[in-house]
Design a protein around this motif. Sequence first.
Motif, short mmCIF file in Angstrom:
data_model
loop_
_atom_site.label_atom_id
_atom_site.label_comp_id
_atom_site.label_asym_id
_atom_site.label_seq_id
_atom_site.Cartn_x
_atom_site.Cartn_y
_atom_site.Cartn_z
N LYS A 2 0.83 -1.19 0.00
CA LYS A 2 0.00 0.00 0.00
C LYS A 2 0.87 1.25 0.00
O LYS A 2 2.10 1.19 0.18
N LYS A 3 0.23 2.37 -0.22
CA LYS A 3 0.94 3.65 -0.27
C LYS A 3 1.67 3.94 1.05
O LYS A 3 2.79 4.43 1.07
N GLY A 4 1.05 3.61 2.19
CA GLY A 4 1.65 3.81 3.50
C GLY A 4 2.91 2.97 3.69
O GLY A 4 3.90 3.42 4.30
N ASP A 5 2.89 1.73 3.18
CA ASP A 5 4.07 0.86 3.28
C ASP A 5 5.25 1.44 2.51
O ASP A 5 6.39 1.40 2.98
N ILE A 8 6.71 4.38 4.47
CA ILE A 8 7.51 3.91 5.62
C ILE A 8 8.86 3.40 5.14
O ILE A 8 9.91 3.71 5.74
#
Length: 126
Positions: A2-5, A8
Amino acid sequence: MKKGDILIMLFVVVLAIGLLVFYKISTTQHYHHKYAVIMVDGKIYKEVSLEDVNYREEIPIVTKYGKNVLLVKNGGIQVIYAECPDKICIKEGFIDKPGQSIVCLPFRMVVEIRGVKNAEVDQVVY
């Protein structure tokens, strides 16, 4: 993923690169005078210049607590003999960079490498 991964992972990579650059800069600082300060009971016992890498000296330190022998060589210093029971100060090994130290608690001895930073200006940017 995902975009969040991805964000990070990108943050971790940037942080790692930043820490690597900081470490590299901090370990390559130049000192125009490097010396060892030997302290016993919190008082300066002796200061030894570490500028000449060909200089070699054994320094016996005899106090009411016992005897230690330091060896100055190759621009650094180490404990080569100690009467203390645990011999941790000998296990510390050879030190030669400002900020490093050797501590012998039973004999209340501290050996610290200090340096005076080079005050030259390499480049001025406007």
